[in-house]
Write an enzyme that holds these catalytic residues in place. Structure first.
Site, PDB file in Angstrom:
ATOM      1  N   ARG A  99       0.826  -1.202   0.000  1.00 18.09           N
ATOM      2  CA  ARG A  99       0.000   0.000   0.000  1.00 18.09           C
ATOM      3  C   ARG A  99       0.868   1.263   0.000  1.00 18.09           C
ATOM      4  O   ARG A  99       0.530   2.256  -0.648  1.00 18.09           O
ATOM      5  CB  ARG A  99      -0.929   0.015   1.221  1.00 18.09           C
ATOM      6  CG  ARG A  99      -2.012  -1.060   1.202  1.00 18.09           C
ATOM      7  CD  ARG A  99      -2.829  -1.009  -0.068  1.00 18.09           C
ATOM      8  NE  ARG A  99      -3.528   0.274  -0.220  1.00 18.09           N
ATOM      9  CZ  ARG A  99      -4.018   0.723  -1.357  1.00 18.09           C
ATOM     10  NH1 ARG A  99      -3.864   0.015  -2.474  1.00 18.09           N
ATOM     11  NH2 ARG A  99      -4.648   1.885  -1.399  1.00 18.09           N
ATOM     12  N   GLU A 128      -9.328   3.137   5.452  1.00 17.25           N
ATOM     13  CA  GLU A 128      -8.740   3.922   6.529  1.00 17.25           C
ATOM     14  C   GLU A 128      -7.712   4.920   6.011  1.00 17.25           C
ATOM     15  O   GLU A 128      -7.251   5.773   6.749  1.00 17.25           O
ATOM     16  CB  GLU A 128      -8.055   2.993   7.532  1.00 17.25           C
ATOM     17  CG  GLU A 128      -8.996   2.289   8.483  1.00 17.25           C
ATOM     18  CD  GLU A 128      -9.402   3.153   9.673  1.00 17.25           C
ATOM     19  OE1 GLU A 128      -8.808   4.213   9.873  1.00 17.25           O
ATOM     20  OE2 GLU A 128     -10.333   2.745  10.394  1.00 17.25           O
ATOM     21  N   GLU A 129      -7.308   4.814   4.787  1.00 20.72           N
ATOM     22  CA  GLU A 129      -6.120   5.504   4.281  1.00 20.72           C
ATOM     23  C   GLU A 129      -6.368   6.955   3.869  1.00 20.72           C
ATOM     24  O   GLU A 129      -6.016   7.380   2.772  1.00 20.72           O
ATOM     25  CB  GLU A 129      -5.531   4.706   3.119  1.00 20.72           C
ATOM     26  CG  GLU A 129      -5.087   3.316   3.545  1.00 20.72           C
ATOM     27  CD  GLU A 129      -4.635   2.447   2.377  1.00 20.72           C
ATOM     28  OE1 GLU A 129      -4.612   2.934   1.228  1.00 20.72           O
ATOM     29  OE2 GLU A 129      -4.331   1.274   2.610  1.00 20.72           O
ATOM     30  N   GLY A 130      -6.980   7.731   4.729  1.00 22.09           N
ATOM     31  CA  GLY A 130      -7.155   9.143   4.469  1.00 22.09           C
ATOM     32  C   GLY A 130      -8.318   9.499   3.567  1.00 22.09           C
ATOM     33  O   GLY A 130      -8.575  10.687   3.326  1.00 22.09           O
TER      34      GLY A 130
END
Length: 293
Positions: A73, A274-276
């Site tokens: 990721r 969850e990644e912004g």
């Protein structure tokens, strides 16, 4: 007198300036509330967001999720292929991704403490590096497999209840908290953090605390960021007065945690990432709120 690696963190928290923000004065008008929140923390009238930064902290945990998930990721973000890259880019937001030794995973908290006090304090200090570029709005988030597991464990340790209140996978969460409670006093939120949180969570706590000291407003992205904020809230609720919840995600326990923190999400789009992604999405609403007088 015993010196703890957490002493500097506690002192930094104790020295945080008084909060200029009283949310209740704007109940019922959300855009006006956001506008006033920005003005209170940045001192800008009218409010403006000129240098927003999305800061993502990548961590890995032994035996949790695909082995190379965080590394892959991170590479996707670096190549501009992640959703957050496009969402941040279209709004002119900076994007930074921090590798917290993803090739050296922390232990599974169900079997042993995630970090020593020294490592936890050092990781919190590293998380503060997100403020080096002097953003006027910080959106902290994580890159981690099954990030909701450590968030749920922290929520259970800090607020109690049942593991099933906080997670769709309650067994490992309950096991982690039971083991940690047998070793340490989890009523100390920093102890709970080092026992149950990954490096990414510790870095988030550091970033949110540094923003509080520097009076920089924060949009909390996802369950993991809210769990990090909960650690500070347990130290002193005023330590997260500069934070708004960006969004309500799909993770079980996220809504319950926001309620315990007294945070109402800006948007509820059932964003699972969850990644912004949720934070960058809510940034658009914050920019619109800048136009409200």
């Amino acid at each position: 007198m015993t010196v703890s690696p957490f002493d500097d963190i506690r002192q930094l928290a104790a020295d945080a300036p008084a909060s200029p923000w009283i949310a209740s004065a704007f109940a019922g008008d959300r855009l006006a509330e956001v506008s006033a929140w920005l003005t209170a923390w940045t001192g800008k009238t009218p409010p403006a967001v000129l240098r927003p930064v999305v800061a993502l902290y990548a961590g890995a945990r032994q035996g949790v999720g695909p082995r190379h998930y965080a590394r892959e990721r991170l590479e996707t973000v670096a190549a501009g292929g992640a959703n957050v890259c496009r969402l941040a880019g279209v709004q002119g937001a900076g994007l930074e991704a921090f590798d917290l030794a993803v090739d050296r995973p922390t232990p599974d908290p169900a079997t042993q403490a995630a970090m020593s006090e020294k490592e936890c304090a050092a990781t919190m200090a590293f998380g503060m590096e997100a403020l080096a570029k002097q953003p006027d709005l910080l959106i902290p988030g994580v890159i981690a497999a099954e990030a909701g597991r450590s968030a749920a464990a922290l929520a259970l340790a800090l607020f109690g209840g049942e593991a099933s209140d906080w997670s769709e996978a309650p067994e490992p969460v309950a096991a982690a908290v039971a083991r940690a409670a047998g070793e340490d006093d989890l009523s100390d939120p920093l102890v709970a953090l080092r026992q149950l949180g990954g490096r990414e969570t510790a870095a988030l706590v550091g970033a949110i605390l540094a923003a509080r000291v520097q009076k920089i407003p924060v949009l909390l992205d996802g369950y993991a960021a809210c769990a990090a904020a909960a650690v500070l809230h347990a130290l002193d609720p005023a330590l997260i007065a500069h934070c708004l919840a960006a969004h309500l995600g799909t993770a079980k326990g996220h809504a319950r945690l926001l309620e315990r923190l007294g945070k109402r999400p800006l948007v509820a789009l059932d964003v699972a990432e969850e990644e912004g992604v949720g934070g960058a999405t809510a940034l658009a609403l914050v920019r619109l709120a800048c136009e409200v007088r």
